[in-house]
Design a protein around this motif. Structure first.
Motif, PDB file in Angstrom:
ATOM      1  N   GLY A  33       0.900  -0.529  -0.040  1.00  0.00           N
ATOM      2  CA  GLY A  33      -0.055  -0.038   0.129  1.00  0.00           C
ATOM      3  C   GLY A  33       1.072   1.242  -0.019  1.00  0.00           C
ATOM      4  O   GLY A  33       0.151   2.542   0.626  1.00  0.00           O
ATOM      5  N   LYS A  34       1.687   0.660  -0.400  1.00  0.00           N
ATOM      6  CA  LYS A  34       2.900   2.800  -0.456  1.00  0.00           C
ATOM      7  C   LYS A  34       2.731   3.327  -1.365  1.00  0.00           C
ATOM      8  O   LYS A  34       2.222   4.568  -0.515  1.00  0.00           O
ATOM      9  CB  LYS A  34       4.323   2.226  -0.562  1.00  0.00           C
ATOM     10  CG  LYS A  34       4.853   0.882  -0.028  1.00  0.00           C
ATOM     11  CD  LYS A  34       6.521   0.164  -1.104  1.00  0.00           C
ATOM     12  CE  LYS A  34       6.166  -0.097  -1.933  1.00  0.00           C
ATOM     13  NZ  LYS A  34       5.623  -2.033  -2.164  1.00  0.00           N
ATOM     14  N   SER A  35       1.957   3.323  -2.641  1.00  0.00           N
ATOM     15  CA  SER A  35       1.141   4.191  -2.983  1.00  0.00           C
ATOM     16  C   SER A  35      -0.269   4.719  -3.274  1.00  0.00           C
ATOM     17  O   SER A  35       0.310   6.110  -2.825  1.00  0.00           O
ATOM     18  CB  SER A  35       1.636   3.391  -4.465  1.00  0.00           C
ATOM     19  OG  SER A  35       2.576   3.305  -5.084  1.00  0.00           O
ATOM     20  N   THR A  36      -0.424   4.129  -2.490  1.00  0.00           N
ATOM     21  CA  THR A  36      -1.591   4.653  -1.792  1.00  0.00           C
ATOM     22  C   THR A  36      -1.975   5.364  -0.483  1.00  0.00           C
ATOM     23  O   THR A  36      -2.326   6.413  -1.101  1.00  0.00           O
ATOM     24  CB  THR A  36      -3.155   2.878  -1.542  1.00  0.00           C
ATOM     25  OG1 THR A  36      -3.171   2.499  -2.767  1.00  0.00           O
ATOM     26  CG2 THR A  36      -3.730   3.649  -1.141  1.00  0.00           C
ATOM     27  N   LEU A  37      -0.760   4.716   0.534  1.00  0.00           N
ATOM     28  CA  LEU A  37      -0.684   5.717   1.442  1.00  0.00           C
ATOM     29  C   LEU A  37      -0.120   7.029   1.007  1.00  0.00           C
ATOM     30  O   LEU A  37      -0.200   7.786   1.853  1.00  0.00           O
ATOM     31  CB  LEU A  37       0.914   5.198   2.499  1.00  0.00           C
ATOM     32  CG  LEU A  37       1.168   5.784   3.665  1.00  0.00           C
ATOM     33  CD1 LEU A  37      -0.151   4.655   4.359  1.00  0.00           C
ATOM     34  CD2 LEU A  37       2.311   5.128   3.878  1.00  0.00           C
ATOM     35  N   ALA A  63     -10.831   0.216  -8.941  1.00  0.00           N
ATOM     36  CA  ALA A  63     -11.001   2.121  -8.091  1.00  0.00           C
ATOM     37  C   ALA A  63     -10.196   1.516  -6.930  1.00  0.00           C
ATOM     38  O   ALA A  63      -9.658   2.698  -6.466  1.00  0.00           O
ATOM     39  CB  ALA A  63     -12.525   1.418  -7.755  1.00  0.00           C
ATOM     40  N   SER A  64      -9.687   1.342  -6.088  1.00  0.00           N
ATOM     41  CA  SER A  64      -9.245   1.390  -4.786  1.00  0.00           C
ATOM     42  C   SER A  64      -7.795   1.478  -5.540  1.00  0.00           C
ATOM     43  O   SER A  64      -6.691   1.974  -4.347  1.00  0.00           O
ATOM     44  CB  SER A  64      -8.701  -0.636  -4.440  1.00  0.00           C
ATOM     45  OG  SER A  64      -8.117  -0.900  -5.170  1.00  0.00           O
ATOM     46  N   PHE A  65      -7.262   1.636  -6.382  1.00  0.00           N
ATOM     47  CA  PHE A  65      -6.042   2.260  -6.666  1.00  0.00           C
ATOM     48  C   PHE A  65      -5.893   4.095  -7.160  1.00  0.00           C
ATOM     49  O   PHE A  65      -5.583   4.107  -7.242  1.00  0.00           O
ATOM     50  CB  PHE A  65      -5.506   1.588  -7.904  1.00  0.00           C
ATOM     51  CG  PHE A  65      -4.112  -0.014  -7.807  1.00  0.00           C
ATOM     52  CD1 PHE A  65      -3.624  -0.205  -7.520  1.00  0.00           C
ATOM     53  CD2 PHE A  65      -5.695  -0.729  -7.985  1.00  0.00           C
ATOM     54  CE1 PHE A  65      -2.820  -1.790  -6.825  1.00  0.00           C
ATOM     55  CE2 PHE A  65      -5.158  -2.206  -7.875  1.00  0.00           C
ATOM     56  CZ  PHE A  65      -3.903  -2.633  -7.224  1.00  0.00           C
TER      57      PHE A  65
HETATM   58  P1  GDP Z   1       2.102  -1.136  -3.527  1.00  0.00           P
HETATM   59  O1  GDP Z   1       2.331  -2.364  -4.538  1.00  0.00           O
HETATM   60  O2  GDP Z   1       3.057  -0.915  -1.701  1.00  0.00           O
HETATM   61  O3  GDP Z   1       2.213   0.560  -3.841  1.00  0.00           O
HETATM   62  O4  GDP Z   1       0.580  -0.405  -3.397  1.00  0.00           O
HETATM   63  P2  GDP Z   1      -0.465  -0.064  -3.491  1.00  0.00           P
HETATM   64  O5  GDP Z   1      -0.759   1.425  -2.875  1.00  0.00           O
HETATM   65  O6  GDP Z   1      -0.799  -0.447  -5.098  1.00  0.00           O
HETATM   66  O7  GDP Z   1      -1.924  -0.756  -3.124  1.00  0.00           O
HETATM   67  C1  GDP Z   1      -2.521  -2.026  -3.470  1.00  0.00           C
HETATM   68  C2  GDP Z   1      -3.448  -2.559  -3.001  1.00  0.00           C
HETATM   69  O8  GDP Z   1      -3.813  -2.156  -1.591  1.00  0.00           O
HETATM   70  C3  GDP Z   1      -4.442  -1.583  -3.763  1.00  0.00           C
HETATM   71  O9  GDP Z   1      -5.382  -2.346  -3.966  1.00  0.00           O
HETATM   72  C4  GDP Z   1      -4.825  -1.077  -2.438  1.00  0.00           C
HETATM   73  O10 GDP Z   1      -6.177   0.229  -2.135  1.00  0.00           O
HETATM   74  C5  GDP Z   1      -5.033  -1.233  -1.503  1.00  0.00           C
HETATM   75  N1  GDP Z   1      -4.986  -0.561  -0.142  1.00  0.00           N
HETATM   76  C6  GDP Z   1      -3.579   0.001   0.343  1.00  0.00           C
HETATM   77  N2  GDP Z   1      -3.491   0.700   1.214  1.00  0.00           N
HETATM   78  C7  GDP Z   1      -5.018  -0.141   1.425  1.00  0.00           C
HETATM   79  C8  GDP Z   1      -5.346   0.032   2.844  1.00  0.00           C
HETATM   80  O11 GDP Z   1      -5.191   1.288   4.204  1.00  0.00           O
HETATM   81  N3  GDP Z   1      -6.228  -0.471   3.260  1.00  0.00           N
HETATM   82  C9  GDP Z   1      -6.977  -1.706   2.710  1.00  0.00           C
HETATM   83  N4  GDP Z   1      -7.767  -2.382   2.777  1.00  0.00           N
HETATM   84  N5  GDP Z   1      -6.169  -1.868   1.296  1.00  0.00           N
HETATM   85  C10 GDP Z   1      -5.950  -0.467   0.907  1.00  0.00           C
END
Ligand code: GDP
Length: 628
Positions: A268-272, A301-303
């Protein structure tokens, strides 16, 4: 946002086809105790410009060729090294035609003046040759011819560049460039013949520069003793700036901090970070709405928040960060350059690019059951990233225990992760006091820029939110008053004349119009433009990630990990150096002649261990065994 185009274009498969080194998670037995780590792993905060540590210890140094010729006890370590260097150079000119003993005597009687020593040896040789047959006389001339060549090159070197263009002796290997051999240890800083970086028998256990040329510059001095530079001044009269005052002004008294976000893929790095930027107002509502719509349409949608940082189509399609996304935001006391590193194992080299430029890191872990474990155990990148950033000099870490919404903000789960990770991070060399754990939800935006009000969390957590933690990182010391140094992390051609390089300024500052020396190509160029966070600026200083537009040099000569430096105080180049190395886990013992791959930032070069000088005590650093 600046991206590292070159790094992206790189074909990693070729590199890691045979041994998928980076794809593996680090085993338990790779870990080291904190005291050991403190001993061996350098801290960028404490030692911002230490590119290579000069070891002060006097090793029991034995010259390879001259042991039997000189009473070694009469020479100091430095003198022995100088002697060896002079002999190396003389051998290049004379080959095996003159006995070692004669060369040693000549060097000693000329007080390490290699030119004088050569002259005296050749004069002696000539005398003998006169009374010998004609063939011998011809041979004598041939040898002289070689000397004349080197003299000619010396004359040229005096006139034109600071550190002359070097000829490559020996075969080129892999990415080896022409490495000018500036006298490294003695700071002679004079031009001379060099070896290619990948030259055979380049040792990694000793800093042993080639002899300075001309030899009278072989002297031990702390300050570089360059002759006045022949570098052309830029046409426009440039006004020297008071960089400290300008920095204060530019940052409104705030400290600059480079922050890398690391962690296993999908943690969840990018999302965070995307959500954090949104909450800080760095992404406007309209853009965010657009991302939401587009990601929904794409069935992802979650991205939506991740799209703030994952810019490219491929990244969005695959749902993974591939490149290092870079952006800027501010906290109360800091200006943060944020680097979002890819978590997927295929892109570890990109992650290293980001980590190599970072002062501090946020490690994101997925709190969901099974997911934390997958990232932490074999095959996951949590441990590997942790160790990598630590070994790259990052000492302060914030751990975002993310996706806490998935585990109903359970304190037990949080504690479980903290204790597992805590143990590991301690072993990896992080001080407990320099690591903070923050429960977060990147998707929900909880505990990011304000403390969460969610009762499930507030009943057991009263600590900082992520932004507060970032704000409370200790700022690193920046060496703005030191000579300019920038390590290239990307090279690309832009529109217009010249080309661009990106990288972090490690020390000093640069102004438009400055002349810079590129090493190892050993050529100067002019700074035509500087961009900081994609904005054109007149100057930039230590700690800044910049794009420099350069003219007066061929792009072909510049590679990732080249160093741009101040021509008056160039970086020392050498083909041999001493290093303290910490051995984590090896299957075969390291011996003299052991071939190794030497990694520096994002490049690696083949090298050879020339000599094992001593074995040091892991904790105290004391020599436990000489002549290992
Ligand atoms: P990265 O690969 O570490 O950059 O991860 P992303 O930011 O692409 O997130 C991967 C998935 O995890 C996505 O579907 C996000 O929506 C989900 N995600 C990220 N943060 C959270 C969170 O705090 N809660 C939940 N439930 N899902 C999350």
């Amino acid at each position: 946002m600046a991206r590292h185009r070159n790094v992206r274009g790189y074909n990693y498969d070729e590199d890691f086809e045979e041994d998928d080194l980076y794809g593996q998670s680090v085993e338990d037995d790779f870990c080291i105790s904190p005291s050991t780590a403190a001993q061996f792993i350098y801290s960028r905060r404490d030692n911002p410009t230490a590119y290579a540590e000069t070891l002060e210890e006097k090793y029991d140094y034995e010259t390879e060729h001259s042991n039997d010729c000189i009473p070694s006890h009469q020479l100091t370590g430095a003198e022995k090294a100088k002697l060896d260097l002079c002999l190396d150079h003389m051998r290049e000119v004379l080959g095996k035609s003159v006995p070692e003993k004669v060369m040693v005597e000549a060097v000693l009687s000329s007080k390490f003046d290699v030119q004088q020593a050569l002259d005296s040896v050749l004069a002696q040789d000539n005398k003998q040759n006169k009374i010998k047959n004609e063939d011998a006389v011809i041979a004598g001339k041939a040898t002289k011819g070689k000397v004349r060549d080197s003299q000619t090159s010396r004359i040229e070197s005096d006139v034109v560049p600071k550190v002359t263009k070097m000829t490559v002796s020996g075969k080129r290997q892999t990415t080896g460039f022409e490495v000018p051999c500036v006298n490294a240890e003695e700071n002679g800083h004079m031009p001379q013949k060099g070896l290619s970086a990948g030259d055979a028998n380049v040792g990694v256990t000793e800093i042993l520069p080639k002899p300075a040329f001309p030899p009278q510059t072989v002297q031990v001095s702390e300050e570089p003793t360059l002759t006045p530079t022949s570098v052309k001044k830029s046409g426009k009269a440039k006004q020297q700036i008071d960089v400290k005052a300008e920095l204060e002004k530019r940052q409104g008294g705030k400290h600059l901090l480079n922050l890398v976000v690391i962690g296993h893929v999908d943690a969840g790095k990018s999302t965070l970070m995307g959500h954090l930027l949104y909450l800080l107002g760095n992404v406007n509502k309209r853009t965010m709405h657009k991302y939401e719509q587009e990601s929904k349409k794409a069935g992802k949608a979650s991205f939506a928040y991740a799209w703030v940082l994952d810019e490219t189509g491929e990244e969005r399609e695959r749902g993974v960060t591939m490149d290092v996304g870079m952006t800027k935001f501010e906290t109360k006391t800091k200006v943060i350059t944020l680097m979002d590193a890819p978590g997927h194992k295929d892109f570890i080299p990109n992650m290293i690019t980001g980590a190599a430029m970072a002062d501090v890191a946020i490690l994101v872990v997925d709190a969901s059951r099974g997911e934390f474990e997958a990232g932490f155990e074999t095959g996951g990148q949590t441990r590997e990233h942790g160790l990598l950033v630590r070994s790259l000099g990052v000492t302060q870490l914030a751990v975002a225990v993310n996706k806490m919404d998935q585990v109903n903000w359970q304190q037990e789960r949080f504690q479980e992760i903290v204790s597992k990770l805590g143990q590991f991070l301690k072993q990896a060399g992080f001080k407990e006091s320099d690591v903070a754990y923050i429960p977060t939800s990147g998707l929900g935006g909880e505990n990011l820029v304000t403390r969460s009000q969610a009762s499930e969390l507030t009943k057991w957590y009263e600590g900082k939110c992520l932004l507060e933690q970032i704000d409370s990182f200790k700022p690193p010391q920046r060496s703005v008053e030191k000579p300019f140094r920038l390590c290239v992390s990307d090279v690309f051609k832009d529109q217009g004349s010249g080309f661009c390089v990106t990288g972090k300024i490690e020390a000093g500052y640069v102004q438009v119009g400055d002349r810079l020396l590129a090493m190892p190509p050993n050529e100067t160029c002019t700074v035509k433009g500087i961009a900081l966070h994609d904005e054109p600026v007149d100057w930039a200083a230590a700690g800044d990630h910049v794009i420099l537009t350069l003219t007066g040099m061929d792009i072909i000569k510049i590679n990732v990990a080249c160093i741009f430096c101040c021509p008056k105080e160039p970086i020392k180049a050498c083909t041999r150096f001493r290093a303290r190395i910490l051995i984590f886990n090896i299957e075969v013992p390291i011996t003299k002649g052991f071939p190794v791959l030497l990694h520096f930032q994002t490049v690696s070069e083949p090298a050879t261990i020339r000599r094992l000088l001593s074995v040091l005590h892991k904790s105290t650093g004391e020599v436990t065994k000489k002549k290992a």
